[in-house]
Scaffold this motif. Sequence first.
Motif, PDB file in Angstrom:
ATOM      1  N   LEU A 157       0.828  -1.206   0.000  1.00  0.00           N
ATOM      2  CA  LEU A 157       0.000   0.000   0.000  1.00  0.00           C
ATOM      3  C   LEU A 157       0.861   1.255   0.000  1.00  0.00           C
ATOM      4  O   LEU A 157       0.575   2.219  -0.723  1.00  0.00           O
ATOM      5  N   ILE A 158       1.915   1.262   0.791  1.00  0.00           N
ATOM      6  CA  ILE A 158       2.783   2.432   0.883  1.00  0.00           C
ATOM      7  C   ILE A 158       3.536   2.641  -0.430  1.00  0.00           C
ATOM      8  O   ILE A 158       3.729   3.771  -0.884  1.00  0.00           O
ATOM      9  N   GLN A 159       3.933   1.542  -1.059  1.00  0.00           N
ATOM     10  CA  GLN A 159       4.641   1.654  -2.337  1.00  0.00           C
ATOM     11  C   GLN A 159       3.753   2.326  -3.387  1.00  0.00           C
ATOM     12  O   GLN A 159       4.178   3.248  -4.089  1.00  0.00           O
ATOM     13  N   LYS A 160       2.492   1.884  -3.490  1.00  0.00           N
ATOM     14  CA  LYS A 160       1.586   2.530  -4.438  1.00  0.00           C
ATOM     15  C   LYS A 160       1.273   3.952  -3.995  1.00  0.00           C
ATOM     16  O   LYS A 160       1.194   4.862  -4.832  1.00  0.00           O
ATOM     17  N   ARG A 161       1.070   4.151  -2.705  1.00  0.00           N
ATOM     18  CA  ARG A 161       0.784   5.495  -2.189  1.00  0.00           C
ATOM     19  C   ARG A 161       1.834   6.493  -2.636  1.00  0.00           C
ATOM     20  O   ARG A 161       1.521   7.599  -3.075  1.00  0.00           O
ATOM     21  N   ASN A 162       3.095   6.110  -2.526  1.00  0.00           N
ATOM     22  CA  ASN A 162       4.180   7.027  -2.859  1.00  0.00           C
ATOM     23  C   ASN A 162       4.136   7.432  -4.336  1.00  0.00           C
ATOM     24  O   ASN A 162       4.289   8.607  -4.679  1.00  0.00           O
ATOM     25  N   THR A 163       3.928   6.451  -5.214  1.00  0.00           N
ATOM     26  CA  THR A 163       3.893   6.745  -6.647  1.00  0.00           C
ATOM     27  C   THR A 163       2.649   7.535  -7.009  1.00  0.00           C
ATOM     28  O   THR A 163       2.705   8.502  -7.792  1.00  0.00           O
ATOM     29  N   LEU A 164       1.521   7.159  -6.441  1.00  0.00           N
ATOM     30  CA  LEU A 164       0.257   7.820  -6.752  1.00  0.00           C
ATOM     31  C   LEU A 164       0.280   9.278  -6.306  1.00  0.00           C
ATOM     32  O   LEU A 164      -0.131  10.189  -7.050  1.00  0.00           O
ATOM     33  N   THR A 165       0.767   9.523  -5.089  1.00  0.00           N
ATOM     34  CA  THR A 165       0.809  10.886  -4.568  1.00  0.00           C
ATOM     35  C   THR A 165       1.823  11.733  -5.332  1.00  0.00           C
ATOM     36  O   THR A 165       1.588  12.918  -5.600  1.00  0.00           O
ATOM     37  N   ALA A 166       2.932  11.129  -5.709  1.00  0.00           N
ATOM     38  CA  ALA A 166       3.931  11.855  -6.505  1.00  0.00           C
ATOM     39  C   ALA A 166       3.363  12.222  -7.874  1.00  0.00           C
ATOM     40  O   ALA A 166       3.628  13.318  -8.395  1.00  0.00           O
ATOM     41  N   TYR A 167       2.573  11.324  -8.448  1.00  0.00           N
ATOM     42  CA  TYR A 167       1.971  11.621  -9.755  1.00  0.00           C
ATOM     43  C   TYR A 167       0.941  12.742  -9.623  1.00  0.00           C
ATOM     44  O   TYR A 167       0.858  13.630 -10.474  1.00  0.00           O
ATOM     45  N   LEU A 168       0.169  12.720  -8.561  1.00  0.00           N
ATOM     46  CA  LEU A 168      -0.783  13.803  -8.315  1.00  0.00           C
ATOM     47  C   LEU A 168      -0.054  15.137  -8.176  1.00  0.00           C
ATOM     48  O   LEU A 168      -0.482  16.160  -8.731  1.00  0.00           O
ATOM     49  N   GLU A 169       1.045  15.142  -7.445  1.00  0.00           N
ATOM     50  CA  GLU A 169       1.833  16.364  -7.283  1.00  0.00           C
ATOM     51  C   GLU A 169       2.329  16.863  -8.643  1.00  0.00           C
ATOM     52  O   GLU A 169       2.273  18.063  -8.941  1.00  0.00           O
ATOM     53  N   TYR A 170       2.791  15.937  -9.470  1.00  0.00           N
ATOM     54  CA  TYR A 170       3.269  16.293 -10.807  1.00  0.00           C
ATOM     55  C   TYR A 170       2.147  16.916 -11.633  1.00  0.00           C
ATOM     56  O   TYR A 170       2.332  17.963 -12.288  1.00  0.00           O
ATOM     57  N   VAL A 171       0.963  16.300 -11.616  1.00  0.00           N
ATOM     58  CA  VAL A 171      -0.174  16.820 -12.375  1.00  0.00           C
ATOM     59  C   VAL A 171      -0.543  18.227 -11.895  1.00  0.00           C
ATOM     60  O   VAL A 171      -0.821  19.124 -12.703  1.00  0.00           O
ATOM     61  N   LEU A 172      -0.531  18.443 -10.589  1.00  0.00           N
ATOM     62  CA  LEU A 172      -0.837  19.765 -10.052  1.00  0.00           C
ATOM     63  C   LEU A 172       0.139  20.818 -10.591  1.00  0.00           C
ATOM     64  O   LEU A 172      -0.274  21.915 -10.996  1.00  0.00           O
ATOM     65  N   HIS A 173       1.418  20.493 -10.580  1.00  0.00           N
ATOM     66  CA  HIS A 173       2.410  21.443 -11.080  1.00  0.00           C
ATOM     67  C   HIS A 173       2.227  21.698 -12.581  1.00  0.00           C
ATOM     68  O   HIS A 173       2.405  22.836 -13.055  1.00  0.00           O
ATOM     69  N   GLU A 174       1.879  20.656 -13.322  1.00  0.00           N
ATOM     70  CA  GLU A 174       1.657  20.808 -14.758  1.00  0.00           C
ATOM     71  C   GLU A 174       0.482  21.743 -15.034  1.00  0.00           C
ATOM     72  O   GLU A 174       0.576  22.642 -15.883  1.00  0.00           O
ATOM     73  N   ILE A 175      -0.617  21.551 -14.340  1.00  0.00           N
ATOM     74  CA  ILE A 175      -1.793  22.395 -14.544  1.00  0.00           C
ATOM     75  C   ILE A 175      -1.507  23.819 -14.093  1.00  0.00           C
ATOM     76  O   ILE A 175      -1.935  24.793 -14.746  1.00  0.00           O
ATOM     77  N   ASP A 176      -0.775  23.966 -13.024  1.00  0.00           N
ATOM     78  CA  ASP A 176      -0.416  25.294 -12.534  1.00  0.00           C
ATOM     79  C   ASP A 176       0.390  26.041 -13.594  1.00  0.00           C
ATOM     80  O   ASP A 176       0.175  27.241 -13.830  1.00  0.00           O
ATOM     81  N   ALA A 177       1.304  25.346 -14.266  1.00  0.00           N
ATOM     82  CA  ALA A 177       2.144  25.979 -15.287  1.00  0.00           C
ATOM     83  C   ALA A 177       1.354  26.309 -16.552  1.00  0.00           C
ATOM     84  O   ALA A 177       1.700  27.247 -17.284  1.00  0.00           O
ATOM     85  N   GLU A 178       0.288  25.560 -16.800  1.00  0.00           N
ATOM     86  CA  GLU A 178      -0.472  25.736 -18.039  1.00  0.00           C
ATOM     87  C   GLU A 178      -1.562  26.793 -17.936  1.00  0.00           C
ATOM     88  O   GLU A 178      -2.149  27.191 -18.954  1.00  0.00           O
TER      89      GLU A 178
END
Length: 426
Positions: free
Chosen positions: A326-347
């Motif tokens: 669960l923690i392994q998926k949590r880390n990747t999932l949350t990191a991807y969400l963070e990435y998407v947020l930064h992408e939308i913020d830049a766009e």
Amino acid sequence: MSFQNTLNFAQKLDADDALRKYRNEFHFPKVNGKEVIYFTGNSLGLQPKRTQKFIDGVMADWKNLAVEGHFYAEKPWWDYHERLAAPLAKVVGAKTKEVSVMNTLTVNLHLLMVSFYRPTKTRYKILCEEKAFPSDQYMFQSQVKWHGLDPDDAIVELKKRDGEHFWRTDDILKKIAEIGDGLALVLIGGVNYYSGQVFDMRTITAAGQSVGATVGWDLAHAVGNIDLKLNEWNVDFAAWCSYKYMNSGPGNASGIFVNEKYLDRKDIPRFEGWWGTKKNTRFLMKPEFDPMPNADAWQISNAPILSVAPYLASLEMFEEVGMKALIQKRNTLTAYLEYVLHEIDAETENSDFEIITPKERGCQLSVFLHGQGRPLFDYLMKNGVITDWREPNVIRLAPAPFYCSFVDMYRFGKILKQGICAQVNQ
């Protein structure tokens, strides 16, 4: 990992996800005919489909056996709660004997403070975080008043540095040393509900105990979310709710941890009831309290089976998956969400997202919406993104790994961008 904000990339991550089948184990609400993107597992987890079977089993036993269900049900009620201890101990990093399930969270914290907050004339101060969850604040205030103390004197709040959204461990340790012999209890939320910060529980526990204080943790936002090792960290006590990341249902039963050094002792002050007495003599109705040799000694009344059954259903899944996965998926999932947020913020124009959750985190990202406000939150909710608003201008996003997908993160980004553009064009 190098991320891409594309549907194909998100679909590939989902295809490679070892836990992807568990998404189908949950019921999703629908908005506009589509399953929601559910970001509020930090407030109430989704309902596992298997929960119904556990509830139906209890209802059938009640129907067919009535009082005899206590001893002759498939899962007899008189020891039903004991089935939760072993799987729950794995989730919190404890020995089975150190864990029990009973009552609700604040009730259990009050009961544990009876045992572990024993103020004297010189050692009476409680250390907690600034703006702790309101229920904890009310608990602290009422406890110190009950002992005849002044909350303004007895309760010490850990402050954040000016302009920062998180606590620094060095500042916490400095405050513990500063209070020193006056410190009776350290009781902090293991994961801060507002920012999602994970505290260094091992280090803080050791520091509190080094000055003679007892150290406990409110793990409401931690259990089922982060790696816990309560026994190894020598935590004195802890309590948590079960309806957030543990998906057991609204307001459901709470869990407690009591360190093994306090077990099988009659000299521990506590509020006692007959379900805390030893099983082999419980129904002899003796006038003397003879405590169970484990954390069940803090039980007062028999377990509310219809509340405990959904918790057992959820723990069955935790047993199947394990916290490591669960923690392994949590880390990747949350990191991807963070990435998407930064992408939308830049766009997008007129937006400036500040993620106030530090790198010490679990599932949750708390996002300060500079340049946006409540209308954007309302847009997200109306378009199937179930998230959480906190004043003055923060949304909390918690992608729980049991049921959130990487495509959810991508879809959220698209809806978020549409929402920002919609506000600009108004």
